[in-house]
Design an enzyme around this catalytic site. Structure first.
Site, PDB file in Angstrom:
ATOM      1  CG  HIS A   1      -1.618   1.135   1.467  1.00  0.00           C
ATOM      2  ND1 HIS A   1      -1.699   1.881   2.633  1.00  0.00           N
ATOM      3  CD2 HIS A   1      -2.439   2.004   0.433  1.00  0.00           C
ATOM      4  CE1 HIS A   1      -2.367   2.714   2.646  1.00  0.00           C
ATOM      5  NE2 HIS A   1      -2.933   2.953   1.226  1.00  0.00           N
TER       6      HIS A   1
ATOM      7  CG  HIS B   1     -11.065   6.428  -4.425  1.00  0.00           C
ATOM      8  ND1 HIS B   1     -11.251   7.265  -3.463  1.00  0.00           N
ATOM      9  CD2 HIS B   1     -10.046   6.721  -4.847  1.00  0.00           C
ATOM     10  CE1 HIS B   1     -10.232   8.017  -2.995  1.00  0.00           C
ATOM     11  NE2 HIS B   1      -9.593   7.604  -3.797  1.00  0.00           N
TER      12      HIS B   1
ATOM     13  NE  ARG C   1       2.954  13.524  -5.499  1.00  0.00           N
ATOM     14  CZ  ARG C   1       2.129  12.821  -5.028  1.00  0.00           C
ATOM     15  NH1 ARG C   1       0.920  13.286  -4.681  1.00  0.00           N
ATOM     16  NH2 ARG C   1       2.255  11.355  -4.983  1.00  0.00           N
TER      17      ARG C   1
ATOM     18  CB  CYS D   1       7.402  15.841  -8.360  1.00  0.00           C
ATOM     19  SG  CYS D   1       6.594  14.363  -7.951  1.00  0.00           S
TER      20      CYS D   1
ATOM     21  CE1 TYR E   1       7.589  10.738  -4.648  1.00  0.00           C
ATOM     22  CE2 TYR E   1       6.940  10.036  -2.507  1.00  0.00           C
ATOM     23  CZ  TYR E   1       6.668  10.754  -3.515  1.00  0.00           C
ATOM     24  OH  TYR E   1       5.596  11.415  -3.420  1.00  0.00           O
TER      25      TYR E   1
END
Length: 567
Positions: free
Chosen positions: A129, A153, A229, A276, A410
């Site tokens: 997740h 969603h 962001r 980013c 990341y």
């Protein structure tokens, strides 16, 4: 101007974006705003369930990143969302009482949720997740009230993924008017700030948007055009009551108000670019393969002057021997008011030339809510994901942050590695970023225009020409020493002019703007740019060799198509 897969056509109709795919097809004018994007993530290798298409995994990931973070569930009667699953073809599914579902909350071995009248065992999803353990706040009950808030969603692809976790139905004995009773929740986004309409929006909830062309074509990005962001909503934080807690390795803590920081420590001004990790991800998707995450084009990057106090000075005041660090201090962890967490190596945090700030001003004004008001971390030269906003805690540790955004996001993997094969624990988190450049403006200039003629005189030109501009940037404070540009898709090269600036800081933390002006008759159908930093790092020519399924650190040559205006 348009980031789409097109050639720029010179005309009176001015496209809004110019970041393009490298195949350089024809662009016929402005593009309407695209549908909102989704965060994405695929299932982890530990998940025994079928592998899902990237878009489906994307939607389900975001479902819990934001919706689960609101709070624990309570039960009260209200209207619920329509169940996404048609179980008419299933004979006698297992039935579960609500008390049984509640037993499968955050402390249980198996974690269940309810959507509609259906029960799902999401245990195998949790390790992958993207939002980390915030998902545990939703387990043990229904998520309908969250989905009523996060309407992004409510899509079939999300329902399809959720169906793979289906284990049974809620026992009819527990239904009220045929529905599971749930609580109606307040909208956590209702206090989000108003944003500038010029931002290029990729998602509304949470809000994610990139800087438009006009913000990319100046050295300092205006506050209202600085890219945004967000992983969740903007927390409600008050300057007078906000506190920063510094926690040492032995557990000792010291607390600072914003006023303490401003009065006790020397103020510093740093010009720094934030980028980013997913900047230009869409280019990798289009030129290589599908990637997971918001499909940023070239505007998930901005530059500003930041004002604050050095983290180094705060740590020293809190009792850290910064010139003789204990051997068990390896990282400095940061926590934000909205539950986001990240960390940087201790060497970066205490480096006298590292310019790590606790910042409270941006471009001379108090931080905007979207950018961390009243206090944020600024780790210049590192990926923006480490510059935690709304910072509340600084913790010294022998390990990096345990947050999901540090441990399982990341990061980059080899082009042959899928999300199911990724070894997250063995792969280091992104800190410094590679060399980057992009074309942000490409326009025809003519000596018949008073403004254009002044520009042409600077370059000794008297004929119709083309002015090409853009940004270049390297992480780690490495200075850009050269920008190479081509008007014929990389067959021949020229050097662009690096424009002067007044950047502040111990190193080159800010982007370098560049310009190249050439006679129009020398232009081909495709312009290309690549930059070189002071360590002679440069950008790769193609995308496939650097492909990673998360689409992070996309930095291949940027190409923009061109076709001259008919005479």
């Amino acid at each position: 101007m348009n980031f789409s897969r097109n050639i720029l056509r010179s005309s009176t109709i001015k496209p809004k974006r110019i970041f393009t795919r490298p195949d350089c097809l024809i662009h016929y004018g402005p593009r309407k705003k695209q549908p909102l994007g989704l965060l994405s993530s695929r299932a982890p290798s530990a998940n025994p369930l079928p592998r899902w298409p990237p878009k489906r995994a994307t939607a389900f990931a975001l479902t819990f990143v934001v919706s689960a973070a609101i709070g624990t569930l309570a039960f009260a009667q209200t209207v619920h969302a329509e169940s996404p699953i048609d179980s008419s073809s299933q004979s006698q599914p297992p039935l579960f009482r609500l008390d049984e579902v509640r037993k499968h909350g955050r402390d249980a071995d198996e974690k269940w949720i309810i959507k509609g009248n259906k029960v799902y065992n999401i245990t195998d999803w949790i390790p992958g997740h993207p939002g980390g353990e915030v998902i545990l706040r939703a387990v043990g009950g229904p998520v309908d009230q969250y989905w009523n808030i996060f309407t992004i969603h409510k899509k079939q692809e999300v329902y399809d993924i959720l169906d793979t976790f289906y284990i049974g139905d809620v026992d009819p004995q527990d239904l009220v008017d045929g529905k599971v009773p749930v609580e109606q929740l307040a909208d956590p986004f209702k206090n989000d700030p108003k944003r500038d309409e010029r931002l290029i929006v990729h998602s509304d909830r949470p809000f994610n948007a990139e800087t438009p062309e006009e913000g990319l074509n100046s050295f300092i990005t205006p506050d209202d055009l600085f890219y945004v962001r967000q992983h969740m909503w903007v927390p409600e934080v008050f300057e007078d009551s906000h506190r920063l807690v510094v926690e040492l390795v032995d557990g000792e803590e010291k607390q600072y108000s914003l006023q303490d920081l401003q009065k006790k420590f020397k103020e510093h001004h740093i010009t720094a670019t934030l980028q980013c990790s997913g900047n230009r991800r869409k280019h990798m998707t289009e030129e290589s393969r599908s990637t997971n995450g918001l499909q940023w084009e070239g505007g998930a990057i901005s530059n500003a002057e930041w004002t604050g106090v050095r983290l180094r000075d705060i740590l020293k005041d809190a009792g850290v021997q910064i010139d003789d660090l204990p051997s068990d201090v390896k990282h400095v962890q940061f926590e934000g008011a909205e539950a986001y967490g990240a960390s940087i190596p201790i060497e970066k945090a205490v480096d006298q030339f590292g310019d790590v700030l606790l910042a409270y001003k941006m471009n001379g004004k108090a931080l905007a809510p979207d950018h961390g008001f009243p206090l944020r971390l600024l780790a210049p030269g590192n990926v923006a994901a480490r510059s935690v906003k709304w910072i509340t805690r600084v913790r010294l540790s022998d390990e990096e942050s345990t947050s999901q955004w540090q441990r399982r996001d990341y990061k980059c993997f080899g082009p042959n590695i899928s999300s199911q094969q990724a070894d997250w624990d063995a792969t280091p988190a992104i800190q410094e970023t590679p060399v980057q450049s992009a074309i942000t403006s490409l326009r025809d200039v003519t000596p018949h225009s008073a403004q254009d003629s002044k520009l042409l005189q600077v370059y000794g030109l008297e004929e119709d020409s083309i002015a090409v501009e853009g940004y270049s940037y390297a992480g780690g404070g490495r200075r850009i020493i050269r920008v190479d540009v081509s008007a014929d898709d990389g067959r021949t090269w020229h050097q662009a002019e690096l424009l002067p600036d007044e950047a502040k800081g111990a190193k080159a933390w800010a982007w370098s703007r560049w310009r190249w002006v050439l006679p129009r008759q020398q232009a081909g159908r495709c312009f290309v740019v690549k930059a070189v930093d002071e360590a002679y790092n440069t950008q790769p020519g193609e995308y496939e060799a650097n492909y990673n399924f998360r689409g992070n650190l996309t930095s291949s040559w940027h190409r923009v198509g061109y076709r001259a205006k008919p005479t």
